[in-house]
Design a protein around this motif. Structure first.
Motif, short mmCIF file in Angstrom:
data_model
loop_
_atom_site.label_atom_id
_atom_site.label_comp_id
_atom_site.label_asym_id
_atom_site.label_seq_id
_atom_site.Cartn_x
_atom_site.Cartn_y
_atom_site.Cartn_z
N UNK A 480 12.21 -13.35 -1.44
CA UNK A 480 11.87 -12.26 -2.35
C UNK A 480 12.92 -11.18 -2.45
N UNK A 481 14.08 -11.38 -1.84
CA UNK A 481 15.12 -10.34 -1.82
C UNK A 481 15.93 -10.29 -3.11
N UNK A 482 16.00 -11.39 -3.87
CA UNK A 482 16.91 -11.46 -5.01
C UNK A 482 16.45 -10.59 -6.17
N UNK A 483 17.39 -10.24 -7.01
CA UNK A 483 17.13 -9.48 -8.23
C UNK A 483 16.81 -10.45 -9.36
N UNK A 484 15.61 -10.42 -9.95
CA UNK A 484 15.25 -11.38 -11.00
C UNK A 484 16.18 -11.33 -12.20
N UNK A 489 18.63 -19.62 -12.52
CA UNK A 489 17.33 -20.12 -12.99
C UNK A 489 16.73 -21.11 -12.00
N UNK A 490 17.55 -21.98 -11.46
CA UNK A 490 17.12 -22.97 -10.47
C UNK A 490 17.95 -22.83 -9.21
N UNK A 491 17.40 -23.31 -8.09
CA UNK A 491 18.20 -23.32 -6.87
C UNK A 491 19.01 -24.61 -6.81
N UNK A 492 19.73 -24.82 -5.73
CA UNK A 492 20.64 -25.96 -5.63
C UNK A 492 19.91 -27.30 -5.63
N UNK A 495 14.90 -26.57 -7.90
CA UNK A 495 13.62 -25.86 -7.88
C UNK A 495 13.73 -24.60 -8.75
N UNK A 496 12.79 -24.44 -9.68
CA UNK A 496 12.80 -23.25 -10.53
C UNK A 496 12.42 -22.03 -9.71
N UNK A 497 13.21 -20.99 -9.82
CA UNK A 497 12.95 -19.77 -9.06
C UNK A 497 11.77 -19.03 -9.69
N UNK A 498 10.91 -18.45 -8.83
CA UNK A 498 9.70 -17.79 -9.32
C UNK A 498 9.97 -16.32 -9.65
N UNK A 499 8.90 -15.56 -9.92
CA UNK A 499 9.07 -14.17 -10.34
C UNK A 499 9.54 -13.28 -9.20
N UNK A 500 9.39 -13.75 -7.95
CA UNK A 500 9.94 -13.04 -6.78
C UNK A 500 10.98 -13.93 -6.12
N UNK A 501 12.13 -14.10 -6.74
CA UNK A 501 13.11 -15.08 -6.27
C UNK A 501 13.76 -14.69 -4.95
N UNK A 502 14.34 -15.70 -4.32
CA UNK A 502 14.95 -15.53 -3.01
C UNK A 502 16.47 -15.46 -3.13
N UNK A 505 21.19 -19.91 -1.77
CA UNK A 505 21.22 -21.06 -2.67
C UNK A 505 19.88 -21.78 -2.76
N UNK A 506 18.98 -21.53 -1.81
CA UNK A 506 17.71 -22.25 -1.74
C UNK A 506 16.53 -21.30 -1.90
N UNK A 507 15.52 -21.73 -2.65
CA UNK A 507 14.24 -21.06 -2.63
C UNK A 507 13.51 -21.45 -1.34
N UNK A 508 12.73 -20.54 -0.80
CA UNK A 508 12.08 -20.77 0.50
C UNK A 508 11.02 -21.87 0.39
N UNK A 509 10.82 -22.55 1.51
CA UNK A 509 9.83 -23.62 1.60
C UNK A 509 9.09 -23.50 2.92
N UNK A 510 7.98 -24.21 3.04
CA UNK A 510 7.27 -24.33 4.31
C UNK A 510 7.87 -25.51 5.06
N UNK A 511 8.40 -25.26 6.23
CA UNK A 511 9.00 -26.35 7.01
C UNK A 511 7.92 -27.23 7.61
N UNK A 512 8.13 -28.54 7.50
CA UNK A 512 7.20 -29.48 8.11
C UNK A 512 7.47 -29.57 9.60
#
Length: 513
Positions: A480-484, A489-492, A495-502, A505-512
């Protein structure tokens, strides 16, 4: 007396030795055991020798045994080579193994795929090591994948010399030559049909473009690389892959050793070198790994367009620097660099740079590192002079700059040239616990003209830095740190970046787990 005792001792040794069973062997009974049933020699290119693999042969019985014959099933025509307990060859007679002891067998191969029946540019080549014959015979299978490739290399002349490329003259008037060759028009499109293996430096000539198709694989022998000449261009046309492990559509640059032991070894080849005056270079969806310098860029081409546009690209395991630019003009998006012996990103001797949603980190652990992840300079030190050039701009938007050292962002500034930079919405590691830079204005992180909405020393929560997995978790400080308004538009990974982008190079995920 001493002579009598000496004679008695010698007699005792002779009598004891005559009773030893070391010299009385029994024939092998087919009960040898092996460290493995099959020796898998990993994939190699045609006509390039493999690494050496070992097999241990155990005699677990209480008797000293003699193996009358050890040989390759295909005999002298086999493309495998053996070394049995220090003896090279393909067939061996009367090999002894003491009781409860073992011997070592080392295996290598070199094969020409043109001599083999093949499909899809590769061939599974097999043989076996046979121990004894008849009912007592035992076997260990040998398996390796031989892969075909396009081989590009300098010409060898009749006088024994090799084709070279000239890079002018040194201070003493000696011509600077490196082993290499100029690509001709038929070689200026690398396809994905089969890999390319390059020996020496392959040069893209002036006013020509080397186009590399999505899914192409380019391998470099040691002390080899790619050079783009003045007015030449490099277009790496990779594409988003469906499988992040296989990266089937990405263009991959790496060394020519395919064995797993070499998969993450730094410094196996030279560099992709964009020389002074190269123009309109474009790299998209590429992985550049295990080089000395991943990309080296010397000067821009004097136009108002970037000399290099680089997007969705990963640079890993560089022995020196991941991306080294001297007076470069670069625009980068979704760029990831990690694990460099010196700096991951070195913007040296001024230039113009803009990086958006990029991850510049350094978790190099193969030696002491004196440089930060990101080093920005408007000077260049030579043996005789300190040269300066304007840093027109160095803008970092929504980036992560981190690593395993306390200070991962450093500046080297000369007041004799411009030094302009700005970091917006970035996560930076700068733990100046000794207050070395407390009074240095370049490190005034409270100055919004230099550092805007950026944070220091918070945990980015990377997935696995030692594996070059720089995805961030949901607990990351970059979440959520990035400036929209400036975000990609997409990460590496597409993945499409959401309204609170990160940031990064990567949007955050839940690690398995």
């Amino acid at each position: 007396m001493r002579s009598i005792y000496g004679i008695l001792l010698l007699c005792s040794v002779i009598l004891w030795s005559s009773c030893r069973k070391d010299f009385d062997t029994t024939p092998s009974s087919g009960k040898l055991t092996f460290s493995k049933d099959t020796v898998y020699l990993d994939t190699v290119f045609t006509n390039i020798g493999s690494s050496t693999y070992n097999l241990t042969v155990h005699n677990k019985s209480d008797d000293d045994i003699r193996i009358p014959n050890i040989q390759l099933a295909n005999g002298e025509s086999s493309n495998y080579r053996l070394n049995v307990d220090g003896l090279p060859g393909k067939e061996f007679q009367n090999i002894d193994i003491l009781a409860k002891d073992s011997i070592f067998i080392f295996v290598e191969t070199t094969a020409n795929i043109e001599d083999l029946s093949q499909t899809d540019n590769q061939f599974l080549y097999t043989d076996a090591i046979e121990f004894d014959t008849g009912s007592q015979q035992q076997k260990v299978e040998l398996v390796t994948l031989i892969q075909d490739a396009h081989f590009l290399y300098p010409e060898k002349f009749a006088d024994g010399t090799t084709e070279t490329l000239s890079f002018g003259f040194d201070d003493e008037g000696n011509e600077i030559l490196i082993k290499g060759f100029v690509l001709d028009d038929t070689e200026l499109n690398f396809t994905n049909e089969k890999p390319y293996v390059i020996y020496g430096y392959a040069a893209v000539p002036s006013n020509k473009t080397l186009a590399i198709d999505a899914g192409a694989r380019v391998h470099f022998h040691r002390e080899s690389g790619l050079i783009v000449a003045q007015n030449g261009s490099l277009h790496v046309n990779g594409a988003l892959s469906n499988d992040p492990e296989v990266l089937e559509n990405e263009v991959i640059f790496e060394g020519d050793r395919l064995e797993p032991a070499f998969s993450e070894v730094a410094g196996q080849w030279g560099s992709i070198w964009l020389t002074q005056g190269s123009t309109n270079n474009q790299i998209n969806y590429a992985t550049i790994k295990n080089a000395s310098v991943g990309i080296r860029m010397d000067s821009n081409d004097g136009t108002n367009q970037p000399t290099l546009i680089i997007k969705n690209t990963q640079i890993y395991n560089s022995a020196n620097v991941g991306l080294l630019a001297r007076t470069g003009f670069i625009e980068g998006e979704n760029l990831v660099i990690n694990n460099s012996g010196q700096a991951s990103l070195n913007l040296s001797y001024g230039g113009r740079y803009t990086f958006t949603n990029s991850t510049f980190v350094n978790y190099f652990n193969n030696g002491f590192r004196q440089f930060p992840a990101v080093l920005i300079e408007n000077l260049l030190e030579t043996q005789e002079n300190i040269l300066v050039s304007d840093l027109i701009e160095a803008n970092f938007y929504n980036c992560i700059i981190y690593g395993n050292e306390n200070l991962e962002l450093l500046f080297s500034k000369s007041d004799e040239a411009a030094f302009n930079y700005k970091f917006e919405n970035c996560l930076i590691r700068f733990n100046d616990f000794n207050n070395l830079y407390a009074e240095t204005p370049e490190y005034d992180f409270d100055n919004p003209t230099l550092f805007e909405n950026s944070i220091l020393n918070e945990d980015p929560v990377f997935k696995a830095t030692e594996l070059n997995q720089l995805q961030i978790g949901e607990e990351s400080a970059a979440n959520g740190l990035a400036n929209p308004s400036t975000v990609t538009v997409q990460d590496i990974l597409g993945t499409t970046r959401d309204i609170n982008p990160d940031s990064g190079a990567y949007e955050s995920v839940i690690f398995e787990e």
